[in-house]
Design a protein around this motif. Structure first.
Motif, PDB file in Angstrom:
ATOM      1  N   GLY A  17       0.806  -1.219   0.000  1.00 46.11           N
ATOM      2  CA  GLY A  17       0.000   0.000   0.000  1.00 46.11           C
ATOM      3  C   GLY A  17       0.833   1.260   0.000  1.00 46.11           C
ATOM      4  N   LYS A  18       2.154   1.115   0.051  1.00 48.68           N
ATOM      5  CA  LYS A  18       3.045   2.277   0.035  1.00 48.68           C
ATOM      6  C   LYS A  18       3.306   2.682  -1.408  1.00 48.68           C
ATOM      7  N   SER A  19       3.134   3.982  -1.666  1.00 42.10           N
ATOM      8  CA  SER A  19       3.217   4.474  -3.036  1.00 42.10           C
ATOM      9  C   SER A  19       4.296   5.532  -3.204  1.00 42.10           C
ATOM     10  N   LYS A  20       5.008   5.435  -4.315  1.00 34.96           N
ATOM     11  CA  LYS A  20       5.954   6.478  -4.715  1.00 34.96           C
ATOM     12  C   LYS A  20       5.393   7.258  -5.896  1.00 34.96           C
ATOM     13  N   PHE A  21       4.094   7.114  -6.136  1.00 32.38           N
ATOM     14  CA  PHE A  21       3.448   7.752  -7.266  1.00 32.38           C
ATOM     15  C   PHE A  21       2.754   9.028  -6.789  1.00 32.38           C
ATOM     16  N   SER A  22       3.442  10.138  -6.885  1.00 29.61           N
ATOM     17  CA  SER A  22       2.974  11.422  -6.369  1.00 29.61           C
ATOM     18  C   SER A  22       1.657  11.853  -7.019  1.00 29.61           C
ATOM     19  N   GLY A  23       0.657  12.088  -6.192  1.00 31.65           N
ATOM     20  CA  GLY A  23      -0.636  12.558  -6.663  1.00 31.65           C
ATOM     21  C   GLY A  23      -1.591  11.459  -7.092  1.00 31.65           C
ATOM     22  N   MET A  24      -1.150  10.207  -7.032  1.00 31.73           N
ATOM     23  CA  MET A  24      -2.019   9.102  -7.432  1.00 31.73           C
ATOM     24  C   MET A  24      -3.051   8.821  -6.342  1.00 31.73           C
ATOM     25  N   ASP A  25      -4.277   8.545  -6.745  1.00 30.12           N
ATOM     26  CA  ASP A  25      -5.347   8.158  -5.827  1.00 30.12           C
ATOM     27  C   ASP A  25      -5.130   6.698  -5.434  1.00 30.12           C
ATOM     28  N   ALA A  26      -4.529   6.470  -4.289  1.00 24.54           N
ATOM     29  CA  ALA A  26      -4.163   5.116  -3.851  1.00 24.54           C
ATOM     30  C   ALA A  26      -5.382   4.212  -3.685  1.00 24.54           C
ATOM     31  N   ASP A  27      -6.495   4.749  -3.203  1.00 19.61           N
ATOM     32  CA  ASP A  27      -7.701   3.933  -3.030  1.00 19.61           C
ATOM     33  C   ASP A  27      -8.228   3.442  -4.376  1.00 19.61           C
ATOM     34  N   LYS A  28      -8.260   4.326  -5.368  1.00 17.61           N
ATOM     35  CA  LYS A  28      -8.740   3.920  -6.696  1.00 17.61           C
ATOM     36  C   LYS A  28      -7.768   2.928  -7.324  1.00 17.61           C
ATOM     37  N   ALA A  29      -6.462   3.167  -7.184  1.00 13.21           N
ATOM     38  CA  ALA A  29      -5.469   2.236  -7.725  1.00 13.21           C
ATOM     39  C   ALA A  29      -5.637   0.857  -7.097  1.00 13.21           C
ATOM     40  N   ASP A  30      -5.859   0.823  -5.798  1.00  6.19           N
ATOM     41  CA  ASP A  30      -6.062  -0.452  -5.110  1.00  6.19           C
ATOM     42  C   ASP A  30      -7.321  -1.155  -5.622  1.00  6.19           C
ATOM     43  N   ALA A  31      -8.394  -0.398  -5.849  1.00  8.30           N
ATOM     44  CA  ALA A  31      -9.637  -0.972  -6.374  1.00  8.30           C
ATOM     45  C   ALA A  31      -9.423  -1.536  -7.780  1.00  8.30           C
ATOM     46  N   LEU A  32      -8.661  -0.836  -8.614  1.00  8.46           N
ATOM     47  CA  LEU A  32      -8.380  -1.321  -9.967  1.00  8.46           C
ATOM     48  C   LEU A  32      -7.525  -2.586  -9.930  1.00  8.46           C
ATOM     49  N   GLN A  63      -1.083  -3.673 -25.243  1.00  7.55           N
ATOM     50  CA  GLN A  63      -1.360  -3.419 -23.834  1.00  7.55           C
ATOM     51  C   GLN A  63      -2.716  -2.747 -23.682  1.00  7.55           C
ATOM     52  N   TRP A  64      -3.237  -2.831 -22.463  1.00 14.80           N
ATOM     53  CA  TRP A  64      -4.489  -2.191 -22.078  1.00 14.80           C
ATOM     54  C   TRP A  64      -4.200  -1.251 -20.923  1.00 14.80           C
ATOM     55  N   ALA A  65      -5.079  -0.260 -20.728  1.00 16.35           N
ATOM     56  CA  ALA A  65      -4.918   0.665 -19.617  1.00 16.35           C
ATOM     57  C   ALA A  65      -6.264   0.958 -18.982  1.00 16.35           C
ATOM     58  N   MET A  66      -6.210   1.262 -17.687  1.00 13.73           N
ATOM     59  CA  MET A  66      -7.367   1.748 -16.951  1.00 13.73           C
ATOM     60  C   MET A  66      -6.925   3.026 -16.252  1.00 13.73           C
ATOM     61  N   THR A  67      -7.781   4.026 -16.250  1.00 14.77           N
ATOM     62  CA  THR A  67      -7.461   5.309 -15.649  1.00 14.77           C
ATOM     63  C   THR A  67      -7.576   5.244 -14.135  1.00 14.77           C
ATOM     64  N   ILE A  68      -6.525   5.706 -13.457  1.00 13.24           N
ATOM     65  CA  ILE A  68      -6.573   5.825 -11.995  1.00 13.24           C
ATOM     66  C   ILE A  68      -7.075   7.224 -11.679  1.00 13.24           C
ATOM     67  N   ASN A  69      -6.255   8.216 -11.914  1.00 16.70           N
ATOM     68  CA  ASN A  69      -6.644   9.622 -11.814  1.00 16.70           C
ATOM     69  C   ASN A  69      -5.533  10.460 -12.440  1.00 16.70           C
ATOM     70  N   GLY A  70      -5.887  11.689 -12.828  1.00 18.03           N
ATOM     71  CA  GLY A  70      -4.892  12.560 -13.445  1.00 18.03           C
ATOM     72  C   GLY A  70      -4.148  11.823 -14.546  1.00 18.03           C
ATOM     73  N   PRO A  71      -2.819  11.879 -14.529  1.00 17.61           N
ATOM     74  CA  PRO A  71      -2.047  11.196 -15.572  1.00 17.61           C
ATOM     75  C   PRO A  71      -1.796   9.714 -15.288  1.00 17.61           C
ATOM     76  N   TRP A  72      -2.189   9.230 -14.135  1.00 17.08           N
ATOM     77  CA  TRP A  72      -1.857   7.863 -13.725  1.00 17.08           C
ATOM     78  C   TRP A  72      -2.768   6.825 -14.349  1.00 17.08           C
ATOM     79  N   ARG A  73      -2.131   5.769 -14.883  1.00 19.08           N
ATOM     80  CA  ARG A  73      -2.853   4.657 -15.503  1.00 19.08           C
ATOM     81  C   ARG A  73      -2.317   3.337 -14.977  1.00 19.08           C
ATOM     82  N   LEU A  74      -3.172   2.343 -14.940  1.00 17.75           N
ATOM     83  CA  LEU A  74      -2.767   0.977 -14.662  1.00 17.75           C
ATOM     84  C   LEU A  74      -2.675   0.305 -16.032  1.00 17.75           C
TER      85      LEU A  74
END
Length: 92
Positions: A17-32, A63-74
């Protein structure tokens, strides 16, 4: 099921759960990540419009992508019911 990680930072985030991704929505990333891990096919993800699942082109073809928030993608490859090379990226 997620089979491989594209980078160690994404693996560390998924495991701790520790992130080095500045500004990323950690809850949404975890859900994805959870949804991707539980998906047996891309069709399991595509009805979920909030995930904004989309196919990538050019140097990320296949590849495929899902939007996390802002510029961040999974970003990931999907084959034989599994996700491969899963990574959190800002590819914009």
């Amino acid at each position: 099921m997620i089979r491989t990680w594209g980078n160690s930072a994404t693996r560390r985030f998924a495991e701790t759960g520790k992130s080095k991704f500045s500004g990323m929505d950690a809850d949404k990333a975890d859900a994805l990540l959870t949804a991707l891990h539980n998906a047996g096919s891309l069709e399991d993800l595509s009805p979920l419009k909030s995930f904004n699942l989309h196919k990538l082109k050019a140097d990320r073809k296949g590849q495929w992508a899902m939007t996390i928030n802002g510029p961040w993608r999974l970003v990931f490859r999907f084959s034989e019911g599994h996700a491969w090379d899963v990574e959190v990226v800002d590819y914009h």
